[in-house]
Enzyme design. Structure first.
Site, PDB file in Angstrom:
ATOM      1  N   PRO A  17       0.862  -1.189   0.000  1.00  0.00           N
ATOM      2  CA  PRO A  17       0.000   0.000   0.000  1.00  0.00           C
ATOM      3  C   PRO A  17       0.893   1.232   0.000  1.00  0.00           C
ATOM      4  O   PRO A  17       1.824   1.310   0.815  1.00  0.00           O
ATOM      5  CB  PRO A  17      -0.762  -0.122   1.327  1.00  0.00           C
ATOM      6  CG  PRO A  17       0.072  -1.006   2.194  1.00  0.00           C
ATOM      7  CD  PRO A  17       0.844  -1.908   1.283  1.00  0.00           C
ATOM      8  N   CYS A 100       2.304   3.155   9.585  1.00  0.00           N
ATOM      9  CA  CYS A 100       2.580   4.478   9.021  1.00  0.00           C
ATOM     10  C   CYS A 100       3.072   5.431  10.112  1.00  0.00           C
ATOM     11  O   CYS A 100       2.399   5.621  11.127  1.00  0.00           O
ATOM     12  CB  CYS A 100       1.315   5.037   8.372  1.00  0.00           C
ATOM     13  SG  CYS A 100       1.642   6.618   7.609  1.00  0.00           S
ATOM     14  N   GLY A 225      12.919  -2.787   1.700  1.00  0.00           N
ATOM     15  CA  GLY A 225      14.209  -2.807   0.998  1.00  0.00           C
ATOM     16  C   GLY A 225      14.396  -3.881  -0.060  1.00  0.00           C
ATOM     17  O   GLY A 225      15.512  -4.053  -0.553  1.00  0.00           O
TER      18      GLY A 225
HETATM   19  C1  LIG Z   1       5.117   6.917  -1.385  1.00  0.00           C
HETATM   20  C2  LIG Z   1       4.852   5.928  -0.279  1.00  0.00           C
HETATM   21  C3  LIG Z   1       3.611   5.827   0.292  1.00  0.00           C
HETATM   22  C4  LIG Z   1       3.364   4.888   1.305  1.00  0.00           C
HETATM   23  N1  LIG Z   1       2.099   4.757   1.793  1.00  0.00           N
HETATM   24  C5  LIG Z   1       1.825   3.733   2.659  1.00  0.00           C
HETATM   25  C6  LIG Z   1       0.498   3.424   3.032  1.00  0.00           C
HETATM   26  O1  LIG Z   1      -0.467   4.020   2.566  1.00  0.00           O
HETATM   27  N2  LIG Z   1       0.294   2.401   3.914  1.00  0.00           N
HETATM   28  C7  LIG Z   1       1.337   1.663   4.426  1.00  0.00           C
HETATM   29  O2  LIG Z   1       1.112   0.723   5.207  1.00  0.00           O
HETATM   30  N3  LIG Z   1       2.600   1.922   4.072  1.00  0.00           N
HETATM   31  C8  LIG Z   1       2.864   2.921   3.188  1.00  0.00           C
HETATM   32  N4  LIG Z   1       4.135   3.121   2.759  1.00  0.00           N
HETATM   33  C9  LIG Z   1       5.194   2.198   3.225  1.00  0.00           C
HETATM   34  C10 LIG Z   1       5.310   1.019   2.248  1.00  0.00           C
HETATM   35  O3  LIG Z   1       4.120   0.273   2.199  1.00  0.00           O
HETATM   36  C11 LIG Z   1       6.474   0.094   2.654  1.00  0.00           C
HETATM   37  O4  LIG Z   1       6.207  -0.414   3.930  1.00  0.00           O
HETATM   38  C12 LIG Z   1       7.804   0.855   2.686  1.00  0.00           C
HETATM   39  O5  LIG Z   1       7.986   1.640   1.529  1.00  0.00           O
HETATM   40  C13 LIG Z   1       8.971  -0.143   2.817  1.00  0.00           C
HETATM   41  O6  LIG Z   1       9.031  -0.989   1.699  1.00  0.00           O
HETATM   42  P1  LIG Z   1      10.122  -0.754   0.518  1.00  0.00           P
HETATM   43  O7  LIG Z   1      11.463  -0.621   1.177  1.00  0.00           O
HETATM   44  O8  LIG Z   1      10.006  -1.967  -0.353  1.00  0.00           O
HETATM   45  O9  LIG Z   1       9.735   0.512  -0.165  1.00  0.00           O
HETATM   46  C14 LIG Z   1       4.404   4.051   1.773  1.00  0.00           C
HETATM   47  C15 LIG Z   1       5.670   4.162   1.192  1.00  0.00           C
HETATM   48  C16 LIG Z   1       5.902   5.070   0.171  1.00  0.00           C
HETATM   49  C17 LIG Z   1       7.273   5.137  -0.468  1.00  0.00           C
END
Ligand SMILES: Cc1cc2nc3c(=O)[nH]c(=O)nc-3n(C[C@H](O)[C@H](O)[C@H](O)COP(=O)(O)O)c2cc1C
Length: 346
Positions: A17, A100, A225
């Site tokens: 999300p 969040c 990550g």
């Molecule tokens: C632009 C953006 C918006 C995000 N919005 C949400 C969200 O609505 N709900 C949520 O649980 N996490 C949100 N996150 C966190 C991501 O779901 C995820 O947990 C976080 O980016 C770590 O994963 P990654 O390292 O693969 O990016 C958001 C992250 C980004 C970059």
């Protein structure tokens, strides 16, 4: 730990999300490249569902496949109402956001701040379960550092390390969530922007792997990550699933390559970038006719050529000043003509 064995199908891959990113056009675009992944909605607050225009907030097309709705809620009553209202939309599961770190969310006692009140999380999840027979899942952090629900004014609450995580989950598991998506980075609730908190503090995958090792009956998905096929395959030997966030929009073609997961000789053909664009064009035509925003339609394409020859040119063609409702289809057809054929079709 409550020994609840969910019969939910855990996809090996899910797309996280992400507010302002994982909207329905992005999800449709992801689905072209990957048929198996579970796709999450952007986070929607329970209050927005209760008070808002439901079709505008919750509508999605059947051809997006399996989509999980993520809600943020601060009390069981709102969570119950929101899940009930979402029932008529065909989401395959509903997820509670306990991850969040944003002030706007944590200041309202939602998101990661909820982790400071395990009983409240238990009550919210239980209310969600009562509202629907669909799977109810939770996305949370390995810990939090900052202010919490109980006293969000002065007391700094630190929940860190395996024992604290277990303490949280022992209560939460009584609500029998069907999956735990564990973001392997603590949430910093004060003094760091959500953007910085995506890099600081460091990730700790081992705590998530230990959780799965110690409680193998829990459905555990790891997040944080993951950017390459190899790292995802490695994680899948230790947990049930991997959630991908930023990589899905910074290097979206990864999703096509993820079809090779567990294919020993990696021979599975991925859909080519050219085919992806060709499959997206009819969707864009339909959505433009319905009045969808052209920039939202163009956004998911941006990283399709990431790291490839011609990537800069591709981004220029799709720059926001070029993209208009009357030009986007022409631009996409032009891309199929001018980009290097070996990258487009291999
Ligand atoms: C632009 C953006 C918006 C995000 N919005 C949400 C969200 O609505 N709900 C949520 O649980 N996490 C949100 N996150 C966190 C991501 O779901 C995820 O947990 C976080 O980016 C770590 O994963 P990654 O390292 O693969 O990016 C958001 C992250 C980004 C970059």
């Amino acid at each position: 730990m409550e020994k609840y064995i969910s019969n939910i199908k855990t996809p090996k891959i899910s797309i996280a999300p992400m507010v302002d990113k994982s909207h329905r056009h992005f999800r449709y675009f992801c689905r072209i490249m990957n048929k198996e992944a579970l796709l999450y909605s952007e986070m929607v607050t329970a209050q927005a569902i209760i008070n808002g225009d439901l079709d505008r907030i919750l509508y999605f097309r059947e051809d997006e496949g399996s989509v999980a709705l993520q809600i943020a809620a601060s009390n069981p009553e709102d969570a119950y109402k929101a899940v009930k209202l979402a029932e008529k939309y065909n989401y395959s599961e509903i997820n509670l956001n306990c991850g969040c770190p944003s002030d706007r969310v944590s200041g309202n006692l939602m998101g990661a701040a909820l982790m400071s009140d395990k009983n409240l999380v238990y009550e919210i999840l239980s209310a969600m379960k009562e509202a629907t027979s669909k799977p109810i899942t939770i996305k949370h952090r390995i810990g939090i550092d900052g202010t919490g629900v109980i006293d969000n004014k002065n007391n700094k609450i630190i929940m860190s390390g395996y024992e604290d995580l277990l303490d949280f989950l022992e209560t939460v598991s009584k609500a029998q969530p069907d999956r735990y998506t564990v973001h392997a980075r603590s949430a910093i609730l004060k003094g760091l922007s959500p953007k910085d908190n995506r890099e600081i503090p460091p990730l700790d995958y081992d705590i998530v792997y230990k959780l799965k090792q110690d409680f193998s009956y829990l459905n555990i998905e790891i997040n944080g990550g993951f950017k390459s096929l190899e790292s995802i395959e490695d994680a899948l030997t230790k947990v049930d699933g991997v959630m991908i966030g930023r990589a899905a929009y910074e290097d979206c073609y990864l999703l096509a390559n993820l079809n090779k997961i567990n294919n020993k000789n990696k021979s599975t053909e991925s859909i080519s970038r050219g085919e992806v664009i060709k499959k997206y064009i009819p969707y864009v035509i339909e959505e433009l006719e319905k009045g969808s925003n052209v920039h939202a339609l163009a956004a998911p394409l941006q990283s399709l050529f990431q790291g490839q020859k011609g990537s800069k040119k591709f981004k220029q063609l799709l720059s926001s000043s070029n993209v208009k409702p009357e030009t986007l289809i022409e631009i996409l057809n032009n891309i199929l003509e001018v980009m290097p054929p070996d990258i487009l079709w291999n």
